[in-house]
Design a protein around this motif. Structure first.
Motif, PDB file in Angstrom:
ATOM      1  N   ARG A  10     -21.496 -35.078 -27.132  1.00 22.81           N
ATOM      2  CA  ARG A  10     -22.350 -35.242 -27.333  1.00 22.81           C
ATOM      3  C   ARG A  10     -23.779 -34.340 -26.693  1.00 22.81           C
ATOM      4  O   ARG A  10     -23.163 -33.527 -25.852  1.00 22.81           O
ATOM      5  CB  ARG A  10     -22.313 -36.736 -26.070  1.00 22.81           C
ATOM      6  CG  ARG A  10     -22.425 -36.413 -24.922  1.00 22.81           C
ATOM      7  CD  ARG A  10     -22.833 -37.269 -23.731  1.00 22.81           C
ATOM      8  NE  ARG A  10     -23.058 -36.962 -22.232  1.00 22.81           N
ATOM      9  CZ  ARG A  10     -23.626 -35.986 -21.510  1.00 22.81           C
ATOM     10  NH1 ARG A  10     -24.891 -35.943 -22.517  1.00 22.81           N
ATOM     11  NH2 ARG A  10     -23.580 -35.447 -20.601  1.00 22.81           N
ATOM     12  N   GLY A  13     -22.874 -29.602 -22.827  1.00 25.05           N
ATOM     13  CA  GLY A  13     -22.332 -28.565 -22.567  1.00 25.05           C
ATOM     14  C   GLY A  13     -22.397 -26.898 -23.498  1.00 25.05           C
ATOM     15  O   GLY A  13     -21.494 -26.122 -23.467  1.00 25.05           O
ATOM     16  N   LYS A  18     -18.475 -29.157 -18.191  1.00 20.82           N
ATOM     17  CA  LYS A  18     -18.955 -29.160 -16.839  1.00 20.82           C
ATOM     18  C   LYS A  18     -18.087 -29.249 -15.482  1.00 20.82           C
ATOM     19  O   LYS A  18     -18.478 -29.628 -14.784  1.00 20.82           O
ATOM     20  CB  LYS A  18     -20.210 -29.712 -16.619  1.00 20.82           C
ATOM     21  CG  LYS A  18     -21.434 -29.880 -17.552  1.00 20.82           C
ATOM     22  CD  LYS A  18     -22.554 -30.363 -17.208  1.00 20.82           C
ATOM     23  CE  LYS A  18     -23.488 -30.294 -18.639  1.00 20.82           C
ATOM     24  NZ  LYS A  18     -24.596 -31.065 -18.103  1.00 20.82           N
ATOM     25  N   ASP A  54     -16.683 -27.219 -13.082  1.00 19.34           N
ATOM     26  CA  ASP A  54     -17.214 -25.942 -12.839  1.00 19.34           C
ATOM     27  C   ASP A  54     -16.039 -26.059 -11.789  1.00 19.34           C
ATOM     28  O   ASP A  54     -16.216 -24.143 -11.379  1.00 19.34           O
ATOM     29  CB  ASP A  54     -18.981 -25.603 -11.874  1.00 19.34           C
ATOM     30  CG  ASP A  54     -19.587 -26.069 -13.008  1.00 19.34           C
ATOM     31  OD1 ASP A  54     -19.180 -25.955 -13.553  1.00 19.34           O
ATOM     32  OD2 ASP A  54     -20.677 -26.225 -11.900  1.00 19.34           O
ATOM     33  N   LYS A  93     -20.900 -22.194 -17.754  1.00 17.72           N
ATOM     34  CA  LYS A  93     -22.189 -21.849 -16.280  1.00 17.72           C
ATOM     35  C   LYS A  93     -21.230 -21.402 -14.998  1.00 17.72           C
ATOM     36  O   LYS A  93     -21.174 -19.110 -14.734  1.00 17.72           O
ATOM     37  CB  LYS A  93     -22.108 -23.343 -15.009  1.00 17.72           C
ATOM     38  CG  LYS A  93     -24.118 -22.578 -14.632  1.00 17.72           C
ATOM     39  CD  LYS A  93     -24.533 -24.348 -14.723  1.00 17.72           C
ATOM     40  CE  LYS A  93     -26.065 -24.444 -14.669  1.00 17.72           C
ATOM     41  NZ  LYS A  93     -26.755 -24.676 -14.054  1.00 17.72           N
TER      42      LYS A  93
END
Ligand code: GDP
Length: 429
Positions: free
Chosen positions: A221, A225, A321, A323, A335
């Motif tokens: 979606r 990310g 995401k 992390d 990230k």
């Protein structure tokens, strides 16, 4: 026949620049610029002077006699200092020699083909080797360049010529009282060839992918990310070129070398319900592109939260995401880089399985010839096995299969494909 010459190394400053000369006047022409040129296989350090006697450079001069060179013709290679001025001055001298013309792209290779130093598939293998960017591409191109297709085709041809000859013999001796039944041997020859041809045909899709690159699409979606993940991929040493624009604004592509495999990673438009017709078009396109890709990576917000996007068994669903490591969860973070190596490893594993079955038919052209051969042999097989008495028809089908294989290695129909193949070559090759 002209003597052709061209720089064989890229233009510009370099340690060494090579100029290659091939043709009937190679030795006699260069003999005017270089004293004491060896007339067989040889190498020597020589001063190169223009016709006025001015020194242009001191160069390593390699000579290859007719029949003992890449092109099959008399060939000389000049290894000059890699200076633009030197190369230009030597090229100028060569242009003034009688019977000398600047080579067109791929013309040396074309002469090698004409002199039977290479078959057509080897020429294609050479083009692929020059274009190869990854280890798997290099290995595949080297296999083709070594003549792997020609060797297989020679076996297929030998068996089919015998099968056709056996059938034709029975046509000629049809009136004899006790005709020998050749069908068992003919069937065995056909079946053996069919098995090998089909095996190569089924490996051709993977081989073509190795040549062109596999496609891996990132789905998910909006804001999950995807772009960040793509950038993380691209930021790795593995990226061949970063963020080249795709065919549409909605698809961004990054070419990568993943464990030796050429891979294009696609960032597609975010998937969501929308009333906006433009965005809807982007999503449709993203889905189409993702569908035709070799593998999909779906980024999800929650484990088990998998939307209906038509995933295959091999496709990878990964928590976005993520992390930091979370026990028991396959997660990735563009990230922090967490999970990136594992994800790349998974992509490599899945694609490597497909490469394992890759054969030596690396182009659509090869695949079409093989398909024609298979079709004709299946037809011949039916005629022979049902004893329909249509021996002529069976023999004709086998002849048709032989000619499809002759097209494959360039025994016939070469002219139709040469233009396309040589357009991808550089001057000096
Ligand atoms: P896309 O629309 O799916 O391409 O999503 P983007 O990559 O543009 O990211 C959307 C937002 O999420 C941006 O603000 C990113 O900084 C943030 N983001 C993307 N990936 C990560 C991640 O791995 N961890 C965290 N914490 N934030 C991320």
């Amino acid at each position: 026949m002209d003597t052709i010459y061209a720089p064989a190394t890229a233009r510009g400053k370099a340690g060494v620049s090579v100029i290659r000369i091939s043709g009937p006047n190679a030795f006699s022409g260069i003999g005017k610029l270089v004293r004491n040129l060896p007339d067989g296989h040889g190498r020597c350090l020589r001063k190169i002077c223009n016709p006025q006697g001015e020194l242009l450079d001191e160069a390593l001069v390699l000579t290859f006699p007719k029949g003992g060179s890449f092109t099959g013709e008399e060939t000389v290679e000049l290894q000059l200092h890699g200076s633009i001025a030197i190369v230009n001055s030597v090229l100028k001298c060569l242009s003034e020699l009688p019977g000398y013309t600047l080579a067109e792209p791929g013309q040396f290779t074309r002469r090698a083909l004409e002199n039977n130093r290479l078959d057509l598939t080897q020429v294609e293998g050479l083009a692929d080797l020059i274009d190869a960017e990854t280890d798997v591409q290099r290995r595949q191109a080297q296999r083709v360049l070594s003549g792997a297709v020609g060797r297989l085709a020679a076996i297929w041809r030998r068996d089919l010529v015998r099968a056709a000859a056996l059938l034709e013999a029975t046509i000629d001796f049809v009136d004899e009282e006790v005709p020998v039944d050749v069908s068992p041997e003919v069937l065995e020859l056909i079946d053996r060839t069919l098995k090998s041809l089909k095996q190569e045909y089924s490996g051709s899709a993977a081989a073509e992918r190795v040549r062109d690159s596999f496609e891996v699409a990132i789905l998910g979606r909006p804001n999950v990310g995807k772009s960040t993940l793509l950038n993380a991929f691209a930021g790795r040493d593995a990226a061949i070129t970063s963020e080249i624009a795709g065919t549409t604004r909605d698809v961004i592509e990054v070419r990568m070398d993943i464990g030796g495999l050429p891979v294009v990673v696609l960032d597609t438009a975010g998937l969501r319900e929308t009333e906006d017709p433009i965005e809807q078009m982007g999503i449709t396109r993203a889905l189409e592109r993702a569908k035709s890709a070799d593998l999909r990576i779906l980024l999800v917000d929650h484990v088990g939260d998998v939307p209906e996007v038509g995933l295959g068994d091999d496709d990878i669903v990964v928590l976005a995401k993520c992390d930091r490591p979370v026990a028991g969860v396959l997660g990735v973070s563009g990230k922090t880089g967490h999970g990136l190596d594992r994800l790349i490893e998974m992509v490599n594993e899945r694609l490597s399985v497909r490469v394992a079955g890759a054969g030596v038919l690396t182009r659509e052209r090869h695949r079409i010839s093989a398909a024609r051969g298979i079709e004709a042999l299946l037809g011949a097989r039916i005629e022979v096995s049902n004893g329909s008495g249509q021996t002529e028809l069976a023999a004709e089908q086998i002849r048709f299969a032989i000619s499809a294989l002759d097209v494959l290695v360039g025994r016939i129909g070469v002219e139709d494909v040469l233009g396309e193949i040589f357009s991808s070559f550089c001057v000096g090759k």
